[in-house]
Enzyme design. Structure first.
Site, short mmCIF file in Angstrom:
data_model
loop_
_atom_site.label_atom_id
_atom_site.label_comp_id
_atom_site.label_asym_id
_atom_site.label_seq_id
_atom_site.Cartn_x
_atom_site.Cartn_y
_atom_site.Cartn_z
N CYS A 178 16.04 -9.37 13.10
CA CYS A 178 15.11 -8.43 13.74
C CYS A 178 15.30 -8.46 15.25
O CYS A 178 14.78 -9.33 15.94
CB CYS A 178 13.67 -8.78 13.37
SG CYS A 178 12.45 -7.67 14.09
N CYS B 200 12.13 -8.04 17.29
CA CYS B 200 11.32 -9.26 17.35
C CYS B 200 11.94 -10.31 18.27
O CYS B 200 11.25 -10.96 19.05
CB CYS B 200 11.18 -9.90 15.96
SG CYS B 200 10.85 -8.75 14.64
N ASP B 201 13.24 -10.51 18.14
CA ASP B 201 13.87 -11.68 18.75
C ASP B 201 14.83 -11.36 19.89
O ASP B 201 15.30 -12.28 20.56
CB ASP B 201 14.64 -12.47 17.67
CG ASP B 201 13.71 -12.99 16.59
OD1 ASP B 201 12.51 -13.20 16.89
OD2 ASP B 201 14.16 -13.17 15.44
P1 FAD Z 1 5.11 -9.31 4.50
O1 FAD Z 1 4.87 -10.08 5.72
O2 FAD Z 1 6.50 -9.12 4.00
O3 FAD Z 1 4.21 -9.93 3.34
C1 FAD Z 1 4.38 -9.54 2.01
C2 FAD Z 1 3.44 -10.34 1.16
O4 FAD Z 1 3.47 -9.82 -0.17
C3 FAD Z 1 3.79 -11.82 1.03
O5 FAD Z 1 2.61 -12.59 1.19
C4 FAD Z 1 4.31 -11.96 -0.39
O6 FAD Z 1 4.07 -13.25 -0.95
C5 FAD Z 1 3.47 -10.89 -1.08
N1 FAD Z 1 4.00 -10.41 -2.36
C6 FAD Z 1 5.19 -9.80 -2.60
N2 FAD Z 1 5.30 -9.53 -3.93
C7 FAD Z 1 4.15 -9.96 -4.51
C8 FAD Z 1 3.67 -10.00 -5.84
N3 FAD Z 1 4.38 -9.51 -6.86
N4 FAD Z 1 2.45 -10.53 -6.08
C9 FAD Z 1 1.71 -11.01 -5.06
N5 FAD Z 1 2.11 -11.01 -3.77
C10 FAD Z 1 3.32 -10.51 -3.51
N6 FAD Z 1 7.20 -8.71 13.63
C11 FAD Z 1 6.61 -8.71 14.84
O7 FAD Z 1 5.74 -7.90 15.11
N7 FAD Z 1 6.93 -9.67 15.78
C12 FAD Z 1 7.85 -10.63 15.54
O8 FAD Z 1 8.13 -11.46 16.41
C13 FAD Z 1 8.47 -10.64 14.26
N8 FAD Z 1 9.39 -11.59 13.96
C14 FAD Z 1 9.97 -11.60 12.74
C15 FAD Z 1 10.89 -12.60 12.44
C16 FAD Z 1 11.47 -12.65 11.20
C17 FAD Z 1 12.46 -13.75 10.90
C18 FAD Z 1 11.15 -11.67 10.21
C19 FAD Z 1 11.79 -11.73 8.84
C20 FAD Z 1 10.25 -10.67 10.50
C21 FAD Z 1 9.65 -10.61 11.77
N9 FAD Z 1 8.76 -9.62 12.11
C22 FAD Z 1 8.13 -9.64 13.33
C23 FAD Z 1 8.42 -8.55 11.16
C24 FAD Z 1 7.08 -8.86 10.48
O9 FAD Z 1 7.11 -10.17 10.00
C25 FAD Z 1 6.82 -7.87 9.35
O10 FAD Z 1 6.85 -6.56 9.88
C26 FAD Z 1 5.44 -8.12 8.72
O11 FAD Z 1 5.35 -9.44 8.26
C27 FAD Z 1 5.19 -7.15 7.57
O12 FAD Z 1 3.96 -7.48 7.04
P2 FAD Z 1 3.53 -7.09 5.56
O13 FAD Z 1 2.16 -7.65 5.40
O14 FAD Z 1 3.74 -5.65 5.34
O15 FAD Z 1 4.55 -7.82 4.60
#
Ligand code: FAD
Ligand code: NAP
Length: 322
Positions: free
Chosen positions: A137, A140-141
């Site tokens: 990302c 992000c980084d």
């Molecule tokens: P996610 O964070 O992907 O969460 C998905 C959730 O769904 C998880 O808890 C998972 O367990 C759950 N899930 C999936 N399938 C199931 C199922 N069948 N049953 C129950 N639960 C399930 N964004 C920033 O703004 N700043 C940053 O500095 C940043 N750094 C990042 C660094 C890395 C290495 C990565 C990978 C991403 C980064 N991001 C950053 C992006 C950010 O993390 C994501 O945009 C954000 O987490 C998305 O949130 P979300 O809640 O949509 O999904």
């Protein structure tokens, strides 16, 4: 087997799911969050977060997610250690979801916040040097690599956009692609080729990320020429893998509309799916922004719309009863 009932069932415990829970709990919807295999979501696998509003100093991704969960629980959210393995949406509200534990979850509304995962190359050193020079990302980084020589791996729109974005921080960006032509749209390619800060290495596959995970981090990439087979090294302190993302939508195949890349389809500008009472938020429906703050924002929208849906439903039930 236990049946858990709630006015708002949330699948996923990343920023989208937990933000929906905070709003839903404060609206007295007594939400249940089923956490899945990655409690806290993607931010739990990163270290420094510098762009989440509200924190002048650098914060840690896992800490931020613990705080979000604590806030959600404090206002009345029930957190479940379970993973949803199937859902039943066709009968309308209440929606049913079955957990890996065998438990059944029934929600008068359903908020899908299952996120997306970056695809990785799966080569040696990639995971060990994650956060130590290897990232998926740039938004992000990228800031952490300002003034350094960086590489982006991939040849699609994401890779080209990441390379262009990184020129905000670095004058020495190299796009490394396994073929001799890009998959990215022509307009993006033109921008890439016109940018003097970006070079392209064609026909190169990364075989290994090399460096010291406990010391200075990434030092170089070991490359293989995909045409000649020749091996070479590419010195870099930051490598961004940009070969695509996979939304976690297998559960909803044939049940909810998706775009060509598997992201859940929503009414534009809203978290509403085609099924009234079912909402999607965060990275599972957003292939463009993919940030914690945008996931949190759409989680909030999902909770507000869930509340409105229930109010309308209850009004209709009252009218029918009179
Ligand atoms: P996610 O964070 O992907 O969460 C998905 C959730 O769904 C998880 O808890 C998972 O367990 C759950 N899930 C999936 N399938 C199931 C199922 N069948 N049953 C129950 N639960 C399930 N964004 C920033 O703004 N700043 C940053 O500095 C940043 N750094 C990042 C660094 C890395 C290495 C990565 C990978 C991403 C980064 N991001 C950053 C992006 C950010 O993390 C994501 O945009 C954000 O987490 C998305 O949130 P979300 O809640 O949509 O999904
Ligand atoms: P993508 O289009 O699938 O491209 C992935 C790229 O990574 C391809 O160039 C592919 O190489 C390469 N790749 C895949 N696996 C690899 C591996 N194991 N080793 C080395 N390289 C590998 O993915 P994306 O760029 O993330 O885009 C996904 C979708 O989102 C697309 O539909 C895209 O148009 C869209 N998108 C749009 C925008 C925009 O409109 N601004 C921005 C980002 C994404 P090959 O080319 O050799 O297959």
């Amino acid at each position: 087997m236990t049946t858990h009932t709630t006015r708002m069932l949330i699948i996923g415990s990343g920023p989208a799911g937990l933000s929906a829970a905070i709003y839903g709990a404060r609206a007295m919807m007594e939400p249940i969050v089923v956490q899945g295999l990655q409690p806290g979501g993607q931010l739990t696998i990163t270290t420094d977060v510098e762009n989440y509003p509200g924190f002048k100093d650098v914060i840690q991704g896992p800490w931020l997610m613990q705080e979000m969960q604590a806030q959600a629980e404090h206002v009345g959210t029930r957190m479940m250690w379970d993973t949803i393995v199937s859902v039943e949406l066709d009968q309308g509200s209440p929606f049913r979801a079955i957990g890996d534990s065998g438990d059944v979850y029934e929600g008068e509304t359903l908020v899908i916040a299952t996120g997306a995962q970056a695809k990785w190359l799966g080569v040696p050193g990639e995971m060990e040097l994650g956060g130590k020079g290897v990232s998926a990302c740039a938004t992000c980084d990228g800031f952490f690599y300002r003034g350094k020589k960086v590489a982006v791996i991939g040849g699609g729109n994401t890779a080209v956009e990441e390379a262009l974005y990184l020129t905000n921080h670095s004058d020495d960006v190299t796009l490394i692609h396994r073929r001799g032509e890009l998959r990215a749209e022509k307009i993006l390619q033109e921008r890439l080729f016109a940018n003097p800060k970006i070079a392209v290495l064609w026909n190169k596959a990364v075989e290994r990320f090399a460096g010291d995970p406990l010391g200075g981090g990434l030092t170089h990439l070991e490359l293989r020429d995909t045409v000649t087979g020749a091996l070479s090294e590419f010195a870099t302190q930051g490598a961004f893998v940009a070969i695509g993302h996979a939304p976690a939508t297998e559960l909803f195949q044939g049940k909810l509309a998706m775009d060509a890349n598997g992201y859940l389809a929503v009414e534009p500008g809203t978290p509403k799916t085609a099924i009234p009472g079912v909402f999607a938020c965060g990275d599972v429906m957003d292939h463009t922004y993919r940030q914690a703050v945008t996931a949190a924002g759409t989680g909030c929208m999902a909770a507000l719309d869930a509340e409105r849906f229930l109010a309308t439903l209850e009004f209709a039930r009252q009218e029918a009863a009179e």
